[in-house]
Design a protein around this motif. Sequence first.
Motif, short mmCIF file in Angstrom:
data_model
loop_
_atom_site.label_atom_id
_atom_site.label_comp_id
_atom_site.label_asym_id
_atom_site.label_seq_id
_atom_site.Cartn_x
_atom_site.Cartn_y
_atom_site.Cartn_z
N PRO A 93 0.81 -1.23 0.00
CA PRO A 93 0.00 0.00 0.00
C PRO A 93 0.84 1.27 0.00
CG PRO A 93 -0.83 -1.57 1.62
CD PRO A 93 0.51 -2.08 1.16
N PHE A 94 2.12 1.15 0.32
CA PHE A 94 2.99 2.32 0.36
C PHE A 94 3.00 3.05 -0.99
CE2 PHE A 94 7.13 4.29 -0.36
CZ PHE A 94 7.25 5.11 0.75
N TRP A 95 2.81 2.28 -2.07
CA TRP A 95 2.90 2.87 -3.40
C TRP A 95 1.59 3.51 -3.86
CZ3 TRP A 95 7.65 3.61 -4.13
CH2 TRP A 95 8.60 2.67 -3.70
N MET A 96 0.60 3.55 -2.96
CA MET A 96 -0.66 4.22 -3.27
C MET A 96 -0.73 5.50 -2.45
SD MET A 96 -3.26 0.97 -3.43
CE MET A 96 -4.53 2.00 -4.16
N ASP A 97 -0.82 6.63 -3.13
CA ASP A 97 -0.76 7.92 -2.45
C ASP A 97 -1.78 8.04 -1.33
OD1 ASP A 97 1.27 8.68 -4.12
OD2 ASP A 97 -0.03 9.76 -5.53
N GLU A 98 -2.99 7.54 -1.56
CA GLU A 98 -4.05 7.71 -0.57
C GLU A 98 -3.87 6.81 0.65
OE1 GLU A 98 -5.77 4.88 -3.74
OE2 GLU A 98 -4.30 6.51 -3.56
N LEU A 99 -2.97 5.80 0.57
CA LEU A 99 -2.77 4.86 1.66
C LEU A 99 -1.41 5.01 2.35
CD1 LEU A 99 -4.25 1.54 0.14
CD2 LEU A 99 -5.40 3.26 1.58
N ARG A 100 -0.49 5.70 1.68
CA ARG A 100 0.89 5.76 2.17
C ARG A 100 0.97 6.29 3.60
NH1 ARG A 100 3.36 8.73 -1.76
NH2 ARG A 100 3.69 6.80 -2.91
N GLY A 101 0.22 7.31 3.90
CA GLY A 101 0.31 7.93 5.22
C GLY A 101 -0.52 7.24 6.29
N LEU A 102 -1.24 6.20 5.91
CA LEU A 102 -2.05 5.44 6.87
C LEU A 102 -1.29 4.21 7.34
CD1 LEU A 102 -5.50 5.65 5.01
CD2 LEU A 102 -4.60 7.17 6.79
N THR A 103 -1.90 3.43 8.21
CA THR A 103 -1.27 2.19 8.69
C THR A 103 -2.26 1.03 8.56
OG1 THR A 103 -2.00 2.21 11.00
CG2 THR A 103 -0.12 3.61 10.42
N GLY A 104 -1.76 -0.15 8.86
CA GLY A 104 -2.61 -1.33 8.81
C GLY A 104 -3.71 -1.34 9.84
N GLN A 105 -3.69 -0.38 10.76
CA GLN A 105 -4.77 -0.26 11.74
C GLN A 105 -5.93 0.58 11.20
OE1 GLN A 105 -2.43 1.24 15.11
NE2 GLN A 105 -2.74 -0.73 16.14
N ASP A 106 -5.70 1.25 10.09
CA ASP A 106 -6.76 2.04 9.46
C ASP A 106 -7.60 1.13 8.56
OD1 ASP A 106 -6.21 4.75 10.43
OD2 ASP A 106 -4.32 4.53 9.33
N GLU A 107 -8.90 1.37 8.55
CA GLU A 107 -9.81 0.49 7.83
C GLU A 107 -9.52 0.44 6.33
OE1 GLU A 107 -12.63 -2.37 7.41
OE2 GLU A 107 -11.80 -1.53 9.26
N GLN A 108 -9.13 1.60 5.74
CA GLN A 108 -8.87 1.61 4.30
C GLN A 108 -7.72 0.67 3.95
OE1 GLN A 108 -9.16 4.24 6.43
NE2 GLN A 108 -9.32 6.16 5.22
N VAL A 109 -6.64 0.71 4.76
CA VAL A 109 -5.48 -0.15 4.51
C VAL A 109 -5.84 -1.61 4.79
CG1 VAL A 109 -3.12 -0.70 5.22
CG2 VAL A 109 -3.84 1.69 5.01
N ARG A 110 -6.55 -1.83 5.88
CA ARG A 110 -6.95 -3.19 6.22
C ARG A 110 -7.75 -3.82 5.09
NH1 ARG A 110 -11.20 -5.97 8.06
NH2 ARG A 110 -10.80 -7.72 9.49
N GLU A 111 -8.74 -3.09 4.57
CA GLU A 111 -9.56 -3.63 3.49
C GLU A 111 -8.72 -3.89 2.24
OE1 GLU A 111 -12.83 -1.06 2.75
OE2 GLU A 111 -13.89 -1.58 4.61
N TYR A 112 -7.81 -2.98 1.95
CA TYR A 112 -6.97 -3.16 0.77
C TYR A 112 -6.09 -4.41 0.91
CZ TYR A 112 -3.37 -2.39 -2.73
OH TYR A 112 -2.51 -2.56 -3.79
N VAL A 113 -5.39 -4.54 2.04
CA VAL A 113 -4.46 -5.65 2.23
C VAL A 113 -5.19 -6.99 2.23
CG1 VAL A 113 -2.88 -6.74 3.88
CG2 VAL A 113 -2.75 -4.27 3.46
N LEU A 114 -6.28 -7.08 2.98
CA LEU A 114 -6.95 -8.36 3.15
C LEU A 114 -7.77 -8.77 1.93
CD1 LEU A 114 -8.12 -8.17 6.88
CD2 LEU A 114 -5.96 -9.00 5.92
N SER A 115 -7.97 -7.84 1.00
CA SER A 115 -8.71 -8.18 -0.22
C SER A 115 -7.80 -8.54 -1.39
CB SER A 115 -9.61 -7.01 -0.64
OG SER A 115 -8.84 -5.88 -1.00
#
Length: 290
Positions: A196-218
């Motif tokens: 997710p680091f390479w996605m601008d909208e996710l880079r500043g978030l962490t795996g504890q944020d719902e957007q990152v969690r949904e992205y990673v687990l999907s």
Amino acid sequence: MAGEGEGQFLIVTGMSGAGRTTVGNALEDLGWYVVDNLPPQMLRPLLDLTDLGGGALPKVAAVVDVRGRGLFDDLPDVARALRSRGSVQVLFLDASDDVLVRRFEAVRRPHPLQGDGTLLDGIRVERSRLTLVREAADIVIDTSTLNIHQLATKTSEIFSEEGAARHRLTLLSFGFKYGLPTDVDLVADMRFLPNPFWMDELRGLTGQDEQVREYVLSREGAQEFLDAYAKALVPVLEGYQRENKSHSTVAIGCTGGKHRSVATAEELARRLAQVPGVAVNVRHRDLGRE
């Protein structure tokens, strides 16, 4: 004794070589305050100290045995007097003479009461001195057929509070670029998933944020990994409990320890929290790093 609440005081005694050290260690793992080789005359002051502690020492175990020499003979009277003061119980550990002889021979140590005689002489003297103590004991465990792991497990079964965890699992997320953690039992690598680091909208978030969690687990392969890895860890955690291994750490890594490893560790913790007897803790080693 499980689930009896606060203010428990246990006297651990019995035959030399029957497993007092193993039981003491198992009780410590369960959160008991254990005092080893205590003369019976010191039991009353220890109980007084426990009462004065205001609940700081709710579970105290004192190992008392013939290493106290002549002082040990007062144990039956002291234990009887203490029973009137609260939740005081006596655990007696026993084993057959032939098993005790083999155990002493294996460690190449003399029996504390054998003097100039044989091992069997010392065992018989001790058994005679302990007759009254054994008869008055609240719990008697014959360890003749138990190895140290089985005895520790039996101790946990008797003295664990109902629902208490017998194994504590730490799921540790980390970043490979900061180095592998050294104090872990197993390591999983999540770098097979898109970062997710390479996605601008996710880079500043962490795996504890719902957007990152949904992205990673999907991502493709994420659920398959979680299903398979959680299933593989269940018999490991059950085996750790049988072998009386009270703590373990599973490390989950990705490049920076911020996105994929964090989301995976959190989800894996949710699944493994369902394993009976296991308490799960999650730590994120590198989450705050830039």
